[in-house]
Structure formats: C-alpha cells, structure tokens
Design a protein around this motif. Structure first.
Motif, PDB file in Angstrom:
ATOM      1  N   THR A  77       0.905  -1.208  -0.091  1.00 44.34           N
ATOM      2  CA  THR A  77       0.020   0.024   0.038  1.00 44.34           C
ATOM      3  C   THR A  77       0.788   1.147   0.004  1.00 44.34           C
ATOM      4  O   THR A  77       2.146   1.172   0.654  1.00 44.34           O
ATOM      5  CB  THR A  77      -1.019   0.043   1.073  1.00 44.34           C
ATOM      6  OG1 THR A  77       0.004   0.284   2.368  1.00 44.34           O
ATOM      7  CG2 THR A  77      -1.501  -1.104   1.319  1.00 44.34           C
ATOM      8  N   GLY A  78       0.209   2.379  -0.453  1.00 45.81           N
ATOM      9  CA  GLY A  78       1.017   3.596  -0.501  1.00 45.81           C
ATOM     10  C   GLY A  78       1.372   4.091   0.609  1.00 45.81           C
ATOM     11  O   GLY A  78       2.811   4.604   1.006  1.00 45.81           O
ATOM     12  N   ILE A  79       0.934   3.944   1.655  1.00 50.95           N
ATOM     13  CA  ILE A  79       1.145   4.533   3.188  1.00 50.95           C
ATOM     14  C   ILE A  79       2.332   3.847   3.806  1.00 50.95           C
ATOM     15  O   ILE A  79       3.228   4.042   4.207  1.00 50.95           O
ATOM     16  CB  ILE A  79      -0.055   4.371   3.967  1.00 50.95           C
ATOM     17  CG1 ILE A  79      -1.158   5.153   3.550  1.00 50.95           C
ATOM     18  CG2 ILE A  79       0.245   4.626   5.482  1.00 50.95           C
ATOM     19  CD1 ILE A  79      -0.654   6.774   3.638  1.00 50.95           C
ATOM     20  N   SER A  84       7.693   3.180   5.232  1.00 52.13           N
ATOM     21  CA  SER A  84       9.145   2.397   5.425  1.00 52.13           C
ATOM     22  C   SER A  84      10.188   3.067   4.854  1.00 52.13           C
ATOM     23  O   SER A  84      10.994   3.005   5.134  1.00 52.13           O
ATOM     24  CB  SER A  84       8.878   0.852   4.438  1.00 52.13           C
ATOM     25  OG  SER A  84       7.729   0.264   5.331  1.00 52.13           O
ATOM     26  N   ARG A  85       9.966   3.731   3.612  1.00 54.82           N
ATOM     27  CA  ARG A  85      10.818   4.652   2.952  1.00 54.82           C
ATOM     28  C   ARG A  85      11.327   5.726   3.806  1.00 54.82           C
ATOM     29  O   ARG A  85      12.871   5.755   3.940  1.00 54.82           O
ATOM     30  CB  ARG A  85      10.316   5.071   1.797  1.00 54.82           C
ATOM     31  CG  ARG A  85      10.056   4.294   0.524  1.00 54.82           C
ATOM     32  CD  ARG A  85       9.261   5.006  -0.601  1.00 54.82           C
ATOM     33  NE  ARG A  85       9.387   4.119  -1.558  1.00 54.82           N
ATOM     34  CZ  ARG A  85       8.506   4.378  -2.766  1.00 54.82           C
ATOM     35  NH1 ARG A  85       7.648   5.486  -2.774  1.00 54.82           N
ATOM     36  NH2 ARG A  85       8.647   3.855  -3.873  1.00 54.82           N
ATOM     37  N   SER A 113      -1.722   5.254  12.745  1.00 56.93           N
ATOM     38  CA  SER A 113      -2.811   6.283  12.365  1.00 56.93           C
ATOM     39  C   SER A 113      -3.042   6.503  10.985  1.00 56.93           C
ATOM     40  O   SER A 113      -4.438   6.751  10.770  1.00 56.93           O
ATOM     41  CB  SER A 113      -1.716   7.660  12.799  1.00 56.93           C
ATOM     42  OG  SER A 113      -1.462   7.632  14.042  1.00 56.93           O
ATOM     43  N   PHE A 114      -2.267   6.172   9.828  1.00 56.31           N
ATOM     44  CA  PHE A 114      -2.758   6.407   8.701  1.00 56.31           C
ATOM     45  C   PHE A 114      -3.003   5.008   7.945  1.00 56.31           C
ATOM     46  O   PHE A 114      -3.422   5.085   6.687  1.00 56.31           O
ATOM     47  CB  PHE A 114      -1.397   7.034   8.060  1.00 56.31           C
ATOM     48  CG  PHE A 114      -1.314   8.396   8.555  1.00 56.31           C
ATOM     49  CD1 PHE A 114      -2.087   9.488   8.008  1.00 56.31           C
ATOM     50  CD2 PHE A 114      -0.464   8.720   9.616  1.00 56.31           C
ATOM     51  CE1 PHE A 114      -2.219  10.808   8.720  1.00 56.31           C
ATOM     52  CE2 PHE A 114      -0.292  10.141  10.048  1.00 56.31           C
ATOM     53  CZ  PHE A 114      -1.208  10.904   9.880  1.00 56.31           C
ATOM     54  N   GLY A 115      -2.427   4.054   8.548  1.00 58.39           N
ATOM     55  CA  GLY A 115      -2.679   2.755   7.397  1.00 58.39           C
ATOM     56  C   GLY A 115      -3.829   1.783   7.695  1.00 58.39           C
ATOM     57  O   GLY A 115      -4.667   2.238   8.479  1.00 58.39           O
ATOM     58  N   THR A 116      -3.710   0.649   7.240  1.00 56.07           N
ATOM     59  CA  THR A 116      -4.780  -0.460   7.433  1.00 56.07           C
ATOM     60  C   THR A 116      -4.552  -0.805   8.836  1.00 56.07           C
ATOM     61  O   THR A 116      -3.509  -0.731   9.647  1.00 56.07           O
ATOM     62  CB  THR A 116      -4.935  -1.463   6.360  1.00 56.07           C
ATOM     63  OG1 THR A 116      -3.555  -2.214   6.575  1.00 56.07           O
ATOM     64  CG2 THR A 116      -5.015  -0.781   4.954  1.00 56.07           C
ATOM     65  N   GLU A 117      -5.305  -2.164   9.090  1.00 53.46           N
ATOM     66  CA  GLU A 117      -5.190  -2.769  10.471  1.00 53.46           C
ATOM     67  C   GLU A 117      -4.028  -3.441  10.628  1.00 53.46           C
ATOM     68  O   GLU A 117      -3.340  -3.645  11.743  1.00 53.46           O
ATOM     69  CB  GLU A 117      -6.505  -3.752  10.564  1.00 53.46           C
ATOM     70  CG  GLU A 117      -7.700  -3.033  11.494  1.00 53.46           C
ATOM     71  CD  GLU A 117      -8.647  -4.232  11.729  1.00 53.46           C
ATOM     72  OE1 GLU A 117      -8.360  -5.450  11.968  1.00 53.46           O
ATOM     73  OE2 GLU A 117      -9.901  -3.996  11.682  1.00 53.46           O
TER      74      GLU A 117
END
Length: 135
Positions: A77-79, A84-85, A113-117
């Motif tokens: 996923t982009g998030i 990670s980057r 905060s911004f990603g999935t579970e």
C-alpha cells in the motif's frame, strides 16, 4: 521541533509524489499550506525527509525489497511503502543519528494512524528484519 509532525507531513508529501506527476517542492508546499503554524525546524526536517528519501529512492527501495520477503514494492500500500521509506532513510541516510528502535516505533505509530489494521505489523516486520540483518 516536532519530529512526529515532520514525519506525518513527509508521509503526506511522499504519498502525493507516489501518485501524482509533481515536484517535491509542490508536494511540500501543498502539505505546508494545511499546517500554517508549524515552526521552522519542523518545516526543515520535513523537507529533509522528503528530499532525502526522494534522492535515495532506488537504494531505499532495494533495501526494503530485500527485507520484504514475498512483497514487491509496487504491491505494498502507498502508506506502508512510504512509511517504510522514511524510516529506512532515517536509519541509513539521516543527518541526525537516531536509535533504530525510536525510528521503528515512530514508523509503527504512523502506520497505526494512517494505514490499515495490518499496516503496523507489516511495517514493524520489515524494519525489524533490517535491524536483525545489521546485527
């Protein structure tokens, strides 16, 4: 300076850069317009994270790809990819030495905060494996 706020804004800018044909300056300006009250040190750290990550992107993506077994960078996923980057940039190229466990903890908090579970476990797994490889 709020490093967490800088990381959040860097994540937003890098996410924009991932999906839009734009320059880093344009993405940063867009993010800064949403946060007019940030102090100069936070603004500078955000710029360092974005520009540093962008300028080292091929190496950073290679590092992540080697740690993310069975996951291609473009399938993440982009998030997750951009969190990670940022963390890999801070661990390997950052101008301020920070303990890896602090960087990983901050990345996991961003993922929560911004990603999935699953994002926090995924990011923690990738970054944790990088630390294990260094030891």
């Amino acid at each position: 300076m709020s490093r967490r706020q800088a990381r959040e804004m860097a994540l937003q800018a890098l996410f924009q850069l991932d999906y839009n044909q734009t320059e880093a300056e344009t993405a940063l300006e867009s993010v800064f317009q949403e946060q007019p009250a940030i102090n100069e040190k936070t603004r500078l750290y955000t710029c360092e994270l974005v520009k540093g990550t962008q300028s080292n992107l091929p190496v950073i993506d290679d590092i992540i790809a080697k740690a993310a077994i069975d996951w291609k960078i473009d399938r993440m996923t982009g998030i997750d990819r951009n969190i990670s980057r940022i963390a890999v940039y801070e661990m390997n190229f950052g101008t301020e030495p920070l303990p890896p466990n602090v960087i990983i903890n901050e990345a996991v908090e961003l993922a929560k905060s911004f990603g999935t579970e699953e994002s926090s476990r995924f990011v923690n797994g990738i970054l944790g494996s990088l630390i294990k490889k260094k030891d």
